[in-house]
Design a protein around this motif. Structure first.
Motif, short mmCIF file in Angstrom:
data_model
loop_
_atom_site.label_atom_id
_atom_site.label_comp_id
_atom_site.label_asym_id
_atom_site.label_seq_id
_atom_site.Cartn_x
_atom_site.Cartn_y
_atom_site.Cartn_z
N ALA A 296 36.12 16.73 1.92
CA ALA A 296 36.14 15.51 2.73
C ALA A 296 36.92 15.70 4.03
CB ALA A 296 36.75 14.37 1.92
N HIS A 297 37.91 16.57 4.02
CA HIS A 297 38.73 16.77 5.23
C HIS A 297 38.00 17.55 6.31
CE1 HIS A 297 39.11 20.50 2.95
NE2 HIS A 297 39.52 21.09 4.06
N LYS A 298 36.80 18.10 5.98
CA LYS A 298 36.07 18.91 6.95
C LYS A 298 35.13 18.10 7.84
CE LYS A 298 35.74 23.17 4.22
NZ LYS A 298 34.73 24.12 3.66
N GLY A 299 34.99 16.80 7.57
CA GLY A 299 33.99 16.05 8.30
C GLY A 299 34.38 14.64 8.62
N GLY A 300 33.57 14.00 9.43
CA GLY A 300 33.79 12.61 9.79
C GLY A 300 32.62 12.07 10.59
N PHE A 301 32.73 10.80 10.96
CA PHE A 301 31.62 10.11 11.60
C PHE A 301 31.93 9.76 13.06
CE2 PHE A 301 31.07 9.33 7.09
CZ PHE A 301 29.72 9.58 6.93
N LEU A 302 30.89 9.86 13.87
CA LEU A 302 30.97 9.44 15.27
C LEU A 302 30.26 8.11 15.42
CD1 LEU A 302 30.16 12.87 16.96
CD2 LEU A 302 32.40 11.81 16.71
N GLY A 303 30.83 7.25 16.22
CA GLY A 303 30.22 5.96 16.51
C GLY A 303 30.41 5.63 17.98
N PHE A 304 29.82 4.53 18.40
CA PHE A 304 30.03 4.08 19.78
C PHE A 304 29.75 2.58 19.87
CE2 PHE A 304 25.51 5.17 19.72
CZ PHE A 304 24.91 4.14 20.43
N THR A 305 30.26 1.97 20.91
CA THR A 305 30.07 0.54 21.14
C THR A 305 29.60 0.30 22.56
OG1 THR A 305 31.82 -0.02 19.57
CG2 THR A 305 31.21 -1.71 21.18
N LYS A 306 28.60 -0.56 22.71
CA LYS A 306 28.08 -0.96 24.02
C LYS A 306 28.41 -2.43 24.25
CE LYS A 306 25.44 2.60 25.50
NZ LYS A 306 25.50 3.22 26.84
N GLU A 307 28.36 -2.83 25.51
CA GLU A 307 28.67 -4.23 25.85
C GLU A 307 27.58 -5.18 25.37
OE1 GLU A 307 29.44 -4.68 29.97
OE2 GLU A 307 31.28 -3.47 29.95
N SER A 308 26.32 -4.75 25.47
CA SER A 308 25.21 -5.65 25.13
C SER A 308 24.37 -5.07 24.00
CB SER A 308 24.32 -5.87 26.35
OG SER A 308 25.06 -6.41 27.42
N PRO A 309 23.96 -5.89 23.05
CA PRO A 309 23.09 -5.41 21.97
C PRO A 309 21.69 -5.08 22.49
CG PRO A 309 23.38 -7.78 21.81
CD PRO A 309 24.30 -7.33 22.90
N SER A 310 21.05 -4.12 21.84
CA SER A 310 19.69 -3.73 22.20
C SER A 310 19.02 -3.11 20.99
CB SER A 310 19.72 -2.72 23.36
OG SER A 310 18.41 -2.25 23.66
N ASP A 311 17.70 -3.00 21.05
CA ASP A 311 16.97 -2.33 19.97
C ASP A 311 16.94 -0.82 20.16
OD1 ASP A 311 15.20 -3.11 22.21
OD2 ASP A 311 13.71 -1.96 21.10
#
Length: 876
Positions: free
Chosen positions: A83-98
């Motif tokens: 478990a210590h070898k990995g992780g998740f990337l995410g991001f946030t935008k100002e406006s929602p979109s499809d």
């Protein structure tokens, strides 16, 4: 739910019936290998992986994510340990979109291997050194990090209703694109839209990363969790290239009979496209489309019934039992294909002339097309007359009678699969014929991400007509109705094609992820009920969406594009270079697809100019071996077929799936004019390396297609070493086999040369002509303690995967060895001394021993009573 490291106390709630093989211990928490700080994502404290990471990008360690999973305990513990070898990337935008695109950061001057979709349905390998070198629709990227002797994988995932892929950005940036497939489904923030993992072994990297995603997502299963279909160990025949859409009972019967006459009867048959009840919009609802020949002609047709079409409905039980279909002309399918090809070429020429010069006098060409159409229809009329000449002793009719007769006549035939598209037929179903399934024609709207993919007739045809889509709430009923009928008429499995259509039909159904879940859940339930839970081959499915959502039951699928016997774009050299392209697809796709499905390398034709090249790869690929030979005795190379399959239709299959060697991972064996493709696999008593010259073609990012590079179609050289085999990847290897440091006997298939090698030996040099190959088998040398005799069995060297014929080997005394081998042919072993006696099935046998080389050999017959297995013993 508790985080993973706190969840093991309730493991019995997750695993209901599995014994606890591994003791539960309190995990030792380790600091995560990644750190995101001040715009840099670093590994192991200080090694930068991505620079200029935007401030809206987040990194979350794997162990901090809450989970609810049904993963088996061994997988859970394995994931916990890493478990210590990995992780998740995410991001946030100002406006929602499809559809949202965001940089994850940049990298440059760092070697990578990636897999991207070059067509809607197919993926292939790509290498480079910068984020800008990536191709659109990249499924994952592996970075080489030599400064810390490690590898890093970045894998786009599914989060909520969004599916992600990687795409190139400017100045080395890696972009991630997340899309829902529906303008009604929008989002602005993601926490786990990509997974990143690090490991010092590239093969373990993929295993660990996809194991982590299996636990995290809980929407798919790993290959190790599932049973394989019975066909995986067998030889078969598929009707597609043999017949195309002209397939009918007579051609199938004749095809199987020709293989039987040649000495290798198929254990399974795939009745490909051409058996279904389909027609076109505007046709009478109960009338089948007729006289279809070539792939493409059927792609705007829709399914009208789950039952077979007229060609198969008209089969009369017992028709061929007496006659053995001897009244059928076996060359007729090929004649129909040639006539239809001539006609379609004339039609294409007419379109080209009109496009280039506008309307003009094309009377002569129009007349030619008319005559060719009439000739083709007349040929079909003749076929119908031939098929009406069967016996009047009727015992049932239709597909049920045909499959019954086929099994009655060909006793070794175990499985009969049929083809269908995920949505029924290529263009789905005709809504008017399936009102109870709430079917409706849905427009086919391509994602902008597919704009850089290769032009594809299949996509064009589907876009043209839309898909007759069964409502997702009826998907369970749809598949169960189709498959339960098929099972009732003797069909044991399905080859399911055109998987990726759902992504473009999701506007009104909650997006592509939700639509896919509904369909794949229905398919899974139907497989369990009707097809033994395993008997489905997935095809045209090479997108991460499929693997993350559809593989709870599906355990085998295609890892390459279709076998193309010639270039459809007209390059005469394509008959050669397309075969190398196929090898690359299959080899590199197996790196990730093999985590979830058994790789299937597809059919080929035994009379093709590169048939031996294909056969060598199929022999060691680890999957089933099946052909698509035309009918007619001249269309089969039985000398070649018997190097692949035993008389009983089984095959000497490797115990794993083939993978590119480590020194092939970051190379371009297609058009760098220097690299050989090397793939490795395992047998019960050794390993094998296949070497292939695939040079001569490759992907053109500018033209968005595969094309020939004549200057690269040249001789290339490389090296082979026993360490090229990643022995620790063998799922059946004991620890002693992995750590074995003694000598290996090396057998070169093409020259029958033997030599010895160990971990300290120099690598052997190998040179391959264009479209050439060699297979090298590696067998550990056994030394008898008392006599010092050194011995290593190669098995039947008339088979491509000769060591795969060795079923067992034991030292049975101070000076004796017993070997069990399956098949018929020339057995060979290395023996440092001549045996005093040699026994074959408990009878003393004559043998040949060469003092200079140590080659020990003799002929082994096929023993029907023991399933082809012979017992050999040697006394020294």
């Amino acid at each position: 739910m508790a985080p993973l490291h706190e969840s093991l106390s309730s493991i019995n709630d997750v695993i209901e019936s599995k014994p606890l093989f591994v003791p539960i211990t309190k995990p030792i928490l380790q600091p995560n290998s990644f750190n995101l700080s001040e715009g840099s994502l670093c590994a192991k404290d200080s090694t930068p992986i991505l620079f200029d990471v935007p401030q809206n990008v987040t990194f979350t360690p794997f162990s901090s994510h809450s989970i609810s999973t049904d993963a088996p305990l061994p997988i859970l513990l394995r994931v916990q340990a890493n478990a210590h070898k990995g992780g998740f990337l995410g991001f946030t935008k100002e406006s929602p979109s499809d559809r949202l695109t965001n940089s994850l950061g940049r990298f440059e001057d760092r070697e990578f291997l990636s897999l991207f979709r070059f067509k809607m349905w197919w993926s292939t390998a790509w290498i480079g050194k910068s984020g800008s070198d990536l191709q659109a629709e990249t499924q994952w990227v592996m970075l080489k990090i030599p400064e810390i002797d490690s590898y890093v994988a970045i894998i786009p995932t599914i989060e909520g209703a969004f599916r992600a892929s990687l795409t190139p950005g400017e100045k080395g940036n890696v972009l991630i694109c997340a899309e829902s497939g529906s303008t009604k489904v929008k989002e602005s923030s993601f926490k786990s839209i990509a997974y990143i993992h690090i490991c010092d072994n590239p093969y373990n990297l993929m295993k660990e990363a996809f194991s982590a995603l299996r636990v995290h997502m809980n929407t798919f299963k790993l290959l190790e969790e599932k049973k394989l279909p019975k066909i995986v160990d067998k030889f078969g025949w598929c009707t597609w290239d043999a017949c195309y859409l002209t397939v009918d009972p007579a051609t199938i019967w004749t095809g199987v009979k020709e293989f039987e006459d040649g000495g290798v009867c198929p254990k399974f048959v795939i009745i490909d496209d051409g058996w279904q009840s389909i027609n076109f919009d505007g046709d009478e609802l109960d009338k089948d489309a007729e006289n279809l020949v070539l792939g493409g002609e059927q792609m705007t047709a829709r399914l009208t019934s789950f039952k077979e079409c007229k060609k198969f409905r008209n089969y009369k039980g017992g028709s061929f039992i007496t006659s053995d279909a001897s009244h059928i002309n076996p060359l007729k399918p090929k004649m129909l294909i040639y006539k239809a090809t001539e006609r379609i070429q004339a039609i294409i020429l007419r379109r080209k002339l009109v496009k280039e010069s506008g309307e003009q006098d094309l009377t002569e060409l129009d007349e030619k097309i008319k005559i060719l159409s009439e000739e083709l229809n007349a040929m079909f009329d003749e076929v119908e007359k031939e098929e009406s000449l069967g016996s009047d002793d009727v015992s049932g009719s239709g597909m049920a009678a045909f499959t019954k007769d086929l099994r009655l006549r060909f006793k070794s035939l175990d499985d009969i699969y049929v083809w269908h598209a995920l949505c029924g037929a290529w263009n789905g179903v005709r809504p008017e014929t399936m009102m109870d399934l709430k079917a409706k024609v849905a427009p086919f709207e391509l994602s902008p991400s597919l704009g850089a993919t290769m032009a594809d007739l299949a996509v064009d045809k589907v876009v043209e007509a839309g898909i007759g889509l069964v409502h997702p709430s009826k998907a369970h009923e749809f598949y169960d109705s189709m498959h339960s009928y098929l099972a009732s008429v003797g069909v044991t499995g399905a080859k399911i094609d055109v998987f990726q259509t759902l992504e473009s039909l999701a506007e009104e159904h909650g997006g592509r992820v939700e639509l896919a879940k509904a369909y794949y859940d229905g398919l899974t339930e139907s497989m369990i009920k009707n097809f033994n839970g395993t008997d489905v081959i997935a095809s045209m499915q090479q997108c991460n969406e499929f693997f993350f959502l559809a593989t709870k039951q599906i355990s085998i699928g295609r890892v390459g594009d279709d076998f193309w016997w010639q270039d459809p774009y007209g390059d005469p050299q394509g008959v050669y270079w397309l075969q190398g392209v196929h090898m690359i697809h299959c080899s590199y796709n197996s790196i990730w697809m093999g985590q979830m499905i058994q790789p299937d390398w597809d059919m080929f034709q035994s009379d093709h100019v590169c048939a031996e090249y294909h056969a060598a790869s199929r022999a060691i690929c680890g999957g089933p071996v099946y052909l698509s030979d035309h009918l007619g005795k001249a269309s089969h190379n039985f000398d070649l077929i018997k190097k692949l399959a035993f008389f009983d239709g089984t095959i000497p299959r490797c115990v794993h799936y083939a993978l590119p060697t480590r020194d092939s991972l970051f190379k371009n064996p297609l058009f760098d004019k220097e690299s050989i493709l090397k793939i490795f696999n395992f047998n019960k008593f050794g390993g094998v390396i296949g070497t292939f010259n695939c040079q001569g073609a490759g992907w053109s990012p500018e033209e968005h297609r595969f094309k020939g590079y004549k200057e690269c179609y040249t001789t290339v050289s490389g090296t082979v070493h026993v360490s090229d085999i990643e022995w620790d990847q063998n799922p059946e290897a004991a620890g002693s086999q992995v750590t074995y440091t003694g000598d290996y006997l090396v057998y070169k298939q093409q020259s029958e040369e033997i030599l010895f090698m160990n971990s300290k030996s120099e690598a052997m040099k190998i040179t391959l002509e264009p479209s050439a190959f060699d297979l090298l088998s590696f067998v550990p040398v056994t030394e008898l303690v008392s006599s010092g005799v050194r011995f290593a069995p190669l098995g039947l060297i008339n088979m491509f995967n000769c060591v795969g014929t060795v079923q067992d080997m034991k030292v049975t005394g101070d000076n004796s060895i017993r070997v069990d081998v399956k098949g018929e042919g020339r057995f060979m072993a290395y023996s440092s001394s001549a045996p005093v006696k040699c026994y074959l099935n408990d009878k003393e046998a004559e043998f040949k021993w060469e003092e200079e080389t140590g080659k020990l050999s003799f002929f082994v017959p096929w023993v029907e009573e023991s399933g082809g297995i012979s017992h050999l013993s040697f006394t020294f």
